[in-house]
Design a protein around this motif. Sequence first.
Motif, short mmCIF file in Angstrom:
data_model
loop_
_atom_site.label_atom_id
_atom_site.label_comp_id
_atom_site.label_asym_id
_atom_site.label_seq_id
_atom_site.Cartn_x
_atom_site.Cartn_y
_atom_site.Cartn_z
N HIS A 135 1.00 -3.70 -31.72
CA HIS A 135 -0.34 -3.17 -31.48
C HIS A 135 -1.38 -3.83 -32.36
O HIS A 135 -2.52 -4.06 -31.93
CB HIS A 135 -0.35 -1.65 -31.70
CG HIS A 135 0.35 -0.88 -30.63
ND1 HIS A 135 0.62 0.47 -30.74
CD2 HIS A 135 0.86 -1.25 -29.42
CE1 HIS A 135 1.24 0.87 -29.65
NE2 HIS A 135 1.41 -0.14 -28.84
N VAL A 140 -7.38 -6.70 -28.51
CA VAL A 140 -7.97 -5.90 -27.43
C VAL A 140 -9.07 -6.67 -26.72
O VAL A 140 -9.15 -6.66 -25.48
CB VAL A 140 -8.50 -4.57 -28.01
CG1 VAL A 140 -9.38 -3.85 -26.99
CG2 VAL A 140 -7.35 -3.68 -28.45
N CYS A 143 -7.77 -9.21 -24.12
CA CYS A 143 -6.73 -8.81 -23.17
C CYS A 143 -7.31 -8.62 -21.76
O CYS A 143 -8.20 -7.78 -21.57
CB CYS A 143 -6.05 -7.53 -23.62
SG CYS A 143 -4.74 -6.98 -22.49
N LEU A 196 -7.63 2.47 -28.90
CA LEU A 196 -7.35 1.53 -27.82
C LEU A 196 -6.59 0.32 -28.37
O LEU A 196 -7.01 -0.30 -29.34
CB LEU A 196 -8.64 1.07 -27.16
CG LEU A 196 -8.50 0.16 -25.93
CD1 LEU A 196 -7.89 0.93 -24.77
CD2 LEU A 196 -9.87 -0.40 -25.53
N VAL A 197 -5.46 0.00 -27.74
CA VAL A 197 -4.65 -1.15 -28.14
C VAL A 197 -4.17 -1.86 -26.88
O VAL A 197 -4.33 -1.36 -25.76
CB VAL A 197 -3.43 -0.74 -28.99
CG1 VAL A 197 -3.87 -0.02 -30.26
CG2 VAL A 197 -2.45 0.12 -28.19
N VAL A 198 -3.57 -3.02 -27.07
CA VAL A 198 -2.81 -3.64 -25.99
C VAL A 198 -1.41 -3.05 -26.06
O VAL A 198 -0.65 -3.33 -26.98
CB VAL A 198 -2.75 -5.17 -26.14
CG1 VAL A 198 -1.97 -5.77 -24.96
CG2 VAL A 198 -4.15 -5.76 -26.20
N LEU A 227 -4.16 -2.83 -21.65
CA LEU A 227 -5.00 -1.99 -22.49
C LEU A 227 -4.80 -0.51 -22.18
O LEU A 227 -4.83 -0.09 -21.02
CB LEU A 227 -6.47 -2.36 -22.28
CG LEU A 227 -6.91 -3.73 -22.78
CD1 LEU A 227 -8.31 -4.05 -22.26
CD2 LEU A 227 -6.89 -3.76 -24.30
#
Length: 277
Positions: A135, A140, A143, A196-198, A227
């Motif tokens: 993460h 982000v 992505c 928020l993360v990938v 995401l």
Amino acid sequence: MIAAAPQGPVQPPPVVTELAAGRPVRAVWENELGGLTFQLGHGDTRQFVKWTPAGSGSGSGSGTGIGIDLAAEAVRLRWAARFAVVPPVIGEGADETGSWLVTQGLPGRSAVDEHWKRDPATAVRAIGAGLRALHDALPVADCPFDWSAETRLSNARAKAEAGRTDPADWPEELRHHGTVERALATLADIPPIDHLVVCHGDACAPNTLIGDDGTHTGHVDLGTLGLADRWADLAIATWSTQWNYGPGWEQPLLDAYGIAPDPERTAYYRLLWELTD
């Protein structure tokens, strides 16, 4: 999607035998849609071939769990490889029988290898720390892939409308929702994003690799990477400790990740997983 190591002999498709070019071939994973993963060769030079039969590749890579889209996984792997340790893509293709994806093997063993099942404390720490590292590493802002609750909820509704959602198949902890309609109504109330993360997109225990020193060495099976709130991954990573190691390992995973429990988001994303898987 239910997946596990094969319980009996598996005949490789002709394309897998061709790709092996005389190297030993061993089936290491299969899922309920007929998808198979084979190991070619041994040691540091080993490769893996994911193969899925024609007709099962209707998934869009967006987390529907409907179909297997190996082309979508190849795109995600190539993107993620710029930032994290994931299997390098060697090749891909398709014919009238199915599609395939060839990747280079990574160091380490799956977190559900029998070696790590005998040492769940080490395995769970590696999964939690590995997920946090993933993460933190994946950017982000760069992505292009989506795994948001909004998109997945739309897929859940489509799956239900097509008659592919049966509450009788739900695990015990979700059956209090009663009906598909009530479950979808619950999912319509999406929790605010914590962070928020990938996301990995399938952060179950088998998809973390662990080295002999007990630390994570990479991640595999990134076909739905995208995401989303980090709890979309954390809810499933912790859940999978129950399936693979038994009760009592959820908190150690969260500790290794470095986060306090969030029962509301965990419950939400587990329900969403069940209705889109």
